[in-house]
Design a protein around this motif. Sequence first.
Motif, PDB file in Angstrom:
ATOM      1  N   LEU A   1      10.672   8.440  62.236  1.00  0.00           N
ATOM      2  CA  LEU A   1       9.816   8.778  61.094  1.00  0.00           C
ATOM      3  C   LEU A   1      10.685   9.244  59.928  1.00  0.00           C
ATOM      4  N   THR A   2      10.361   8.825  58.737  1.00  0.00           N
ATOM      5  CA  THR A   2      11.201   9.147  57.575  1.00  0.00           C
ATOM      6  C   THR A   2      10.505  10.031  56.554  1.00  0.00           C
ATOM      7  N   ARG A   3       9.176  10.007  56.540  1.00  0.00           N
ATOM      8  CA  ARG A   3       8.444  10.751  55.514  1.00  0.00           C
ATOM      9  C   ARG A   3       7.693  11.917  56.159  1.00  0.00           C
ATOM     10  N   PRO A   4       7.918  13.168  55.678  1.00  0.00           N
ATOM     11  CA  PRO A   4       7.183  14.308  56.230  1.00  0.00           C
ATOM     12  C   PRO A   4       5.681  14.075  56.190  1.00  0.00           C
ATOM     13  N   GLN A   5       4.999  14.491  57.253  1.00  0.00           N
ATOM     14  CA  GLN A   5       3.558  14.359  57.473  1.00  0.00           C
ATOM     15  C   GLN A   5       3.157  12.967  57.964  1.00  0.00           C
ATOM     16  N   SER A   6       4.106  12.005  57.995  1.00  0.00           N
ATOM     17  CA  SER A   6       3.786  10.704  58.596  1.00  0.00           C
ATOM     18  C   SER A   6       3.758  10.858  60.116  1.00  0.00           C
ATOM     19  N   TYR A   7       3.084   9.935  60.808  1.00  0.00           N
ATOM     20  CA  TYR A   7       2.955  10.075  62.259  1.00  0.00           C
ATOM     21  C   TYR A   7       3.152   8.722  62.931  1.00  0.00           C
TER      22      TYR A   7
END
Length: 763
Positions: free
Chosen positions: A316-322
């Motif tokens: 995962l690269t973007r915070p809050q992505s899942y």
Amino acid sequence: MSKIQFHIGLITISLVSACKTSAPPQQTVTEAQPLVEIGKEQFSIDDYQDSYNKNKFASDSTKALSPEEYLPLYTDLKIKVLQARSEGKDTTLDYREEIASYRDQLAKNHLVDKDLVEKLTTEAYDRLKQEVRASHILVGVSEDASPADTLEAHRAAIALRGRLEEGSDFADMASRFSKDPAAKTTRGDLGYFTAFQTLYPIETAAYTLPVGKISQPVRTKAGYHLIKVNDRRTNRGMVRVAHIMVTVDTAGTPAQKESAKTRIDEAYAQLQAGDEWNLVVEKFSDDRESRKNGGLLPLFGTGQMVPEIEEAAFALTRPQSYSKPVLTMYGWHIIRLIEKRPIETFANMAPALRKKVVTDSRGKVIEQANATRLRKKYALQEAPEQWKLVAALADSTLRTGKWDYQRAVSADWSTVTLFRIEQRPYDALSFLNYVKRKQTPRPKDASPEVVFRRHYTDYLTESLMEYERDHLEETNPEFRSLMNEIREGVLLSQIMEEQVWQRSLSDSTGQRSFYERNKERYNYPERALATIVTAKDTQTLNSVRKSLATSPYKLERKSKELLFPVNSVEIGNEQLDALTDLYIIMQKNADYVVEIAGYRSADEPEITSSTRVRNVVKYLNARNIPILRIIEKDYGSFRQSAEPERNRRVAFQFFSQSKSDVEKVYNADAPGAVTIREGYFPKSDPLLAGFKWQTGEQTANASGTFTWLNVAKIDPPRAKTFSEARGTVINDYQKELEKQWLARLQEKYPVKVNAQELEKVKR
């Protein structure tokens, strides 16, 4: 009790040898002139220089005292220590035990090769910058095996390496021949790892081999390892994630496993539809611990989490992505990225790394280096013939850890010297008792002779370390100086406690008398009784102001709601988790008050909502949360929710009697976002800069910080009462008692200073 610094340094005596002549050499001793004579004691310029260097900033951290200015501090301190010794305080059991305790702690730092620790620390940090993926094959042989068995294992490892070099598949060979119990499953693959995550010899081989190469046999306690490096990559740092977990029983039926898969897919679908993460966690996650905190897991790096979660998290690269659902040995997971952190700087990590290199498997390197150093440092005489006599006592019970020696009539082991350290003898009986005390069960292939010899080597090394520990003052000037400081510092603390500190605290009559004689010292300036709030933006500032408008203060914090089936009022298992959270919050926050609000559906009896509230109150009362900390509200069927099941709820809102709790809530997600200060402030206080000196509310904005000031009243200057000034009075009274006591001691211990020697003191 007041705190003091230890000021006393090392006392040294300088001896100067005469020049050579053709006659038999004679030594001329040049007596150094004392710098200070106190009573009958003399103190050298070296002692004064050492103390001055350490304490010349004692009065002002920005300006050094001159040697002349420091002299009164030095002589006063020495006088107090001399008085303590004259009273025998250095002979008491308490004093000796305290000094012994300090010595044990300090000696540990002086018995370690600091240069080697620093070298290993730097090496570890350099390795932490990379992650290595490697495989291994283990040829098992214990570290206590006989030389013949050890040689046979080494030859087997060499033979295996030869086959691998000829082209045999490493994974296949590992699954067939490795004695690592996991090899059948892992085929020798150790996965990615970094420093401290495997044994130091394996780590060293992995970090020094090129990718694709196979090591020579690497020795550990378990045997000989062949290491193959498969890949290298830059350290990915640390990651924090939250997860939703649906457990899967590996022994469950296909239907149960399918049900778990259906649940995780449903959770994923709700997230995709835009549902709030925390609500989906509460509804689906089986991880009870993390569920309380939105599924949050501890920060982790490579090799610290099951591989499937680790790979999903770092992908995962973007915070809050899942992630999509991920299957592990525990069940199905959805991973949500919270944050990624790169590897910290060496300066930040070094203290923790130094501790690790001493305690992990590379600590053996430090121990071996220390043993080699001690053998060179001290005159060691071993007795091979005497060892042969003792070695004959080794037998097979050493493998089981039940060995004992028989005291033959012809052998008094206390008279048999095994070795000498600087002519100090160490007898065989002490060694035999050491073996009895230290023995543990060993592997079946352990050789009694090798085990016994290892005990001897360990005993010899420990004896060398003990000898060095006992003679540190003689061999280590730095340690000697430090121990002198501590001995005199403890004496100083004891006599100051008796003569000054305790007297000033217990003499209430003396305190009152001192206050009456010096009332003019103790005054309050003009002061404002005020509350000062700072925030990063006006919206937050106004929100805090609103929270503080009425007491108890409403907090921006709630607890999980309780949802009830139709017409149900009883507390069941479904409600217990949320109630447990509520109880823990109330227990940890003594100033909290909780509002318990009950609701019911329009078609439920009127008494339903109030009964739900009363049952929650009973639960809290039974756990010692008093009724005074509870506000009951019954909203009945009013305030109907768009979600029908929420109409049958009990909701919680927290309030507090403490402004600091308001501050904590606002800072929970953004530390330092809000500060709340209340009390009396003088006009000169920097917090009031830019505000008018008047009662009422004012706001200001300076450098992006928004401040609200509410002045309730302004008090004129006035004298402090005794109770208000008592803390300062006690400190001042201590100084007067010390001054009076010192005046008496100075008569007893007259001071003579050699002015010419004082001029030699280096600034």
